[in-house]
Scaffold this motif. Sequence first.
Motif, PDB file in Angstrom:
ATOM      1  N   MET A  23       0.971  -1.214   0.092  1.00 47.65           N
ATOM      2  CA  MET A  23      -0.020  -0.038  -0.008  1.00 47.65           C
ATOM      3  C   MET A  23       0.807   1.354   0.005  1.00 47.65           C
ATOM      4  SD  MET A  23      -1.147   1.305   3.480  1.00 47.65           S
ATOM      5  CE  MET A  23       0.098   1.304   4.848  1.00 47.65           C
ATOM      6  N   TYR A  97       7.248   3.839  10.852  1.00 52.93           N
ATOM      7  CA  TYR A  97       6.120   2.620  11.137  1.00 52.93           C
ATOM      8  C   TYR A  97       6.808   1.433  10.781  1.00 52.93           C
ATOM      9  CZ  TYR A  97       2.381   6.279  10.589  1.00 52.93           C
ATOM     10  OH  TYR A  97       1.612   7.293  10.615  1.00 52.93           O
ATOM     11  N   TYR A 104       7.172   6.320  16.920  1.00 52.59           N
ATOM     12  CA  TYR A 104       5.581   6.915  16.643  1.00 52.59           C
ATOM     13  C   TYR A 104       5.003   7.110  18.004  1.00 52.59           C
ATOM     14  CZ  TYR A 104       0.860   7.811  15.469  1.00 52.59           C
ATOM     15  OH  TYR A 104      -0.565   8.117  15.286  1.00 52.59           O
ATOM     16  N   GLY A 132      -6.939   1.291  10.929  1.00 50.65           N
ATOM     17  CA  GLY A 132      -5.404   2.169  11.169  1.00 50.65           C
ATOM     18  C   GLY A 132      -5.095   2.414  12.440  1.00 50.65           C
ATOM     19  N   ALA A 133      -4.829   1.214  13.258  1.00 50.70           N
ATOM     20  CA  ALA A 133      -4.699   1.140  14.589  1.00 50.70           C
ATOM     21  C   ALA A 133      -3.387   1.536  14.957  1.00 50.70           C
ATOM     22  CB  ALA A 133      -5.008  -0.156  15.110  1.00 50.70           C
ATOM     23  N   ARG A 137      -3.306   3.624  19.836  1.00 49.03           N
ATOM     24  CA  ARG A 137      -3.655   4.922  20.626  1.00 49.03           C
ATOM     25  C   ARG A 137      -5.193   4.611  21.103  1.00 49.03           C
ATOM     26  NH1 ARG A 137      -5.241   7.456  23.904  1.00 49.03           N
ATOM     27  NH2 ARG A 137      -4.974   9.503  24.333  1.00 49.03           N
ATOM     28  N   GLU A 153      -4.651  -2.823  10.951  1.00 51.11           N
ATOM     29  CA  GLU A 153      -3.559  -2.089  10.587  1.00 51.11           C
ATOM     30  C   GLU A 153      -2.837  -2.902   9.744  1.00 51.11           C
ATOM     31  OE1 GLU A 153      -2.191   0.527  11.489  1.00 51.11           O
ATOM     32  OE2 GLU A 153      -0.562  -0.005  10.021  1.00 51.11           O
ATOM     33  N   PRO A 154      -2.475  -2.187   8.628  1.00 51.59           N
ATOM     34  CA  PRO A 154      -1.980  -2.923   7.069  1.00 51.59           C
ATOM     35  C   PRO A 154      -0.318  -3.140   7.405  1.00 51.59           C
ATOM     36  CG  PRO A 154      -2.299  -0.673   6.733  1.00 51.59           C
ATOM     37  CD  PRO A 154      -3.031  -0.893   8.182  1.00 51.59           C
ATOM     38  N   VAL A 155       0.366  -2.422   8.179  1.00 49.93           N
ATOM     39  CA  VAL A 155       1.863  -2.374   8.438  1.00 49.93           C
ATOM     40  C   VAL A 155       2.153  -3.576   9.180  1.00 49.93           C
ATOM     41  CG1 VAL A 155       3.788  -1.214   8.939  1.00 49.93           C
ATOM     42  CG2 VAL A 155       2.096  -0.040   7.796  1.00 49.93           C
ATOM     43  N   LEU A 158       3.802  -2.494  12.599  1.00 53.02           N
ATOM     44  CA  LEU A 158       2.946  -2.002  13.651  1.00 53.02           C
ATOM     45  C   LEU A 158       2.109  -3.158  14.241  1.00 53.02           C
ATOM     46  CD1 LEU A 158       2.083   1.200  11.695  1.00 53.02           C
ATOM     47  CD2 LEU A 158       3.269   1.119  13.999  1.00 53.02           C
ATOM     48  N   GLY A 179      -5.238  -5.184   7.171  1.00 52.11           N
ATOM     49  CA  GLY A 179      -6.319  -4.758   6.551  1.00 52.11           C
ATOM     50  C   GLY A 179      -6.375  -3.233   6.387  1.00 52.11           C
ATOM     51  N   LEU A 180      -7.500  -2.899   5.589  1.00 53.50           N
ATOM     52  CA  LEU A 180      -7.437  -1.505   4.945  1.00 53.50           C
ATOM     53  C   LEU A 180      -8.663  -0.970   5.506  1.00 53.50           C
ATOM     54  CD1 LEU A 180      -5.864  -1.823   1.478  1.00 53.50           C
ATOM     55  CD2 LEU A 180      -4.663  -0.772   3.496  1.00 53.50           C
ATOM     56  N   GLU A 182     -10.411   0.922   3.495  1.00 55.44           N
ATOM     57  CA  GLU A 182     -11.210   0.796   2.178  1.00 55.44           C
ATOM     58  C   GLU A 182     -11.774  -0.482   1.915  1.00 55.44           C
ATOM     59  OE1 GLU A 182      -8.213   1.947   2.425  1.00 55.44           O
ATOM     60  OE2 GLU A 182      -7.002   1.667   0.525  1.00 55.44           O
ATOM     61  N   GLY A 197      -8.326   6.777  13.964  1.00 54.58           N
ATOM     62  CA  GLY A 197      -7.537   8.079  14.374  1.00 54.58           C
ATOM     63  C   GLY A 197      -6.580   8.178  13.256  1.00 54.58           C
ATOM     64  N   VAL A 199      -6.758   8.462  10.129  1.00 57.63           N
ATOM     65  CA  VAL A 199      -6.807   7.564   9.024  1.00 57.63           C
ATOM     66  C   VAL A 199      -7.790   7.772   7.876  1.00 57.63           C
ATOM     67  CG1 VAL A 199      -8.433   5.737  10.129  1.00 57.63           C
ATOM     68  CG2 VAL A 199      -6.500   5.125   8.513  1.00 57.63           C
TER      69      VAL A 199
HETATM   70  C1  LIG Z   1      -1.236   8.565  11.645  1.00 59.48           C
HETATM   71  S1  LIG Z   1      -1.256   6.700  11.986  1.00 59.48           S
HETATM   72  C2  LIG Z   1      -2.476   6.620  13.266  1.00 59.48           C
HETATM   73  C3  LIG Z   1      -2.429   5.508  13.915  1.00 59.48           C
HETATM   74  C4  LIG Z   1      -3.477   5.479  15.424  1.00 59.48           C
HETATM   75  N1  LIG Z   1      -4.803   5.387  14.712  1.00 59.48           N
HETATM   76  C5  LIG Z   1      -3.383   6.667  16.186  1.00 59.48           C
HETATM   77  O1  LIG Z   1      -4.347   7.521  16.170  1.00 59.48           O
HETATM   78  O2  LIG Z   1      -2.332   7.121  16.735  1.00 59.48           O
HETATM   79  C6  LIG Z   1      -2.057   6.165  10.706  1.00 59.48           C
HETATM   80  C7  LIG Z   1      -2.082   4.581  10.714  1.00 59.48           C
HETATM   81  O3  LIG Z   1      -3.160   4.262   9.650  1.00 59.48           O
HETATM   82  C8  LIG Z   1      -2.492   3.242   8.820  1.00 59.48           C
HETATM   83  N2  LIG Z   1      -3.105   3.415   7.478  1.00 59.48           N
HETATM   84  C9  LIG Z   1      -2.198   3.957   6.413  1.00 59.48           C
HETATM   85  N3  LIG Z   1      -3.396   3.744   5.486  1.00 59.48           N
HETATM   86  C10 LIG Z   1      -4.402   2.939   5.718  1.00 59.48           C
HETATM   87  C11 LIG Z   1      -5.518   2.247   5.303  1.00 59.48           C
HETATM   88  N4  LIG Z   1      -5.612   2.682   3.909  1.00 59.48           N
HETATM   89  N5  LIG Z   1      -6.240   1.643   5.792  1.00 59.48           N
HETATM   90  C12 LIG Z   1      -5.870   1.330   7.149  1.00 59.48           C
HETATM   91  N6  LIG Z   1      -4.856   1.918   7.767  1.00 59.48           N
HETATM   92  C13 LIG Z   1      -4.242   2.692   7.187  1.00 59.48           C
HETATM   93  C14 LIG Z   1      -0.772   3.520   8.786  1.00 59.48           C
HETATM   94  O4  LIG Z   1      -0.241   2.290   8.669  1.00 59.48           O
HETATM   95  C15 LIG Z   1      -0.815   4.150  10.272  1.00 59.48           C
HETATM   96  O5  LIG Z   1      -0.705   3.040  11.309  1.00 59.48           O
END
Ligand SMILES: C[S@@+](CC[C@H](N)C(=O)[O-])C[C@H]1O[C@@H](n2cnc3c(N)ncnc32)[C@H](O)[C@@H]1O
Length: 271
Positions: A23, A97, A104, A132-133, A137, A153-155, A158, A179-180, A182, A197, A199
Amino acid sequence: MGKLDWMDVSDLSFNALLLLEKMHLDYLPKMDIPREELAVALKGNPAVEWYLRNKTAGLNSWLDAVKEENAGSAPTRERIRQAEIEVLENMNDWLVYVVNPEKYDQQSFLAWDSRELREIADFQNKRVLDLGAGTGRLTLVAAQEAAEVFAVEPVTSLREYLKKKSRDRGYSNIYVVDGLIEAIPFPGNFADIIMGGHVFGECCLQEYREMLRVVKPGGKLVLCPGNNDCDNEIHEFLVSRGFQWSSFLEPGDGEKRKYWKTVVGSSREKG
Ligand SMILES: C[S@@+](CC[C@H](N)C(=O)[O-])C[C@H]1O[C@@H](n2cnc3c(N)ncnc32)[C@H](O)[C@@H]1O
């Protein structure tokens, strides 16, 4: 958004790009990376170029164009390192990440008051999804009261970090999954509360439709933080779909907005 400086990349190997997820690579052409610097860096790192091309086929024609524009003679080792650093600096958050999630977790903006989340969602005995966990947090706030929290969480790094953090803190109701937002990896009408949060918003309609599909009728959607403190397209989208909102302070990073909405209607006509 300007360049982030969560991590000093000056000593980081360019091989760190081998840890990026598909991604990330799919998004690469939309980044502000100077194309000449990328072309030079790739000349010195053929294995990275091979990875980019083979991990996601969609990058091939873009990479061909970047390389063609910057054909020229072989760069020196110094020039290659300079270009590597320029590229690495432009993906500072991604590298944190994949290389050092703890960095982070140490960011001051994460120290926002957890009551901001609790006061818009009653987690007691609920089935919760956190999209996007990241380092958890929101997951860890919800898990104190929820029946179960699925942290999506896709990474990979993480996910590993959050699994260990949840275990170390004694939680047995947190399930960390790939997962994503979308393409949420759960069936329809699965969760009482779906939250995220920092995301939501790359592709508002698709993301919103997925959340509507997976949330139970009468369930809740929560974005905390869901946006910067401005009336941008994300704000207009959410308000037009009936989300309520308010602002709160993220320490060191200013005011942010949170959004929430109770989803009414049967599974067919949720909205
Ligand atoms: C700025 S961090 C926020 C993490 C956490 N939710 C927080 O509030 O601290 C954004 C997170 O969303 C994940 N992310 C990015 N694109 C995404 C997607 N399309 N679907 C789900 N998660 C995604 C990233 O890998 C990252 O862990």
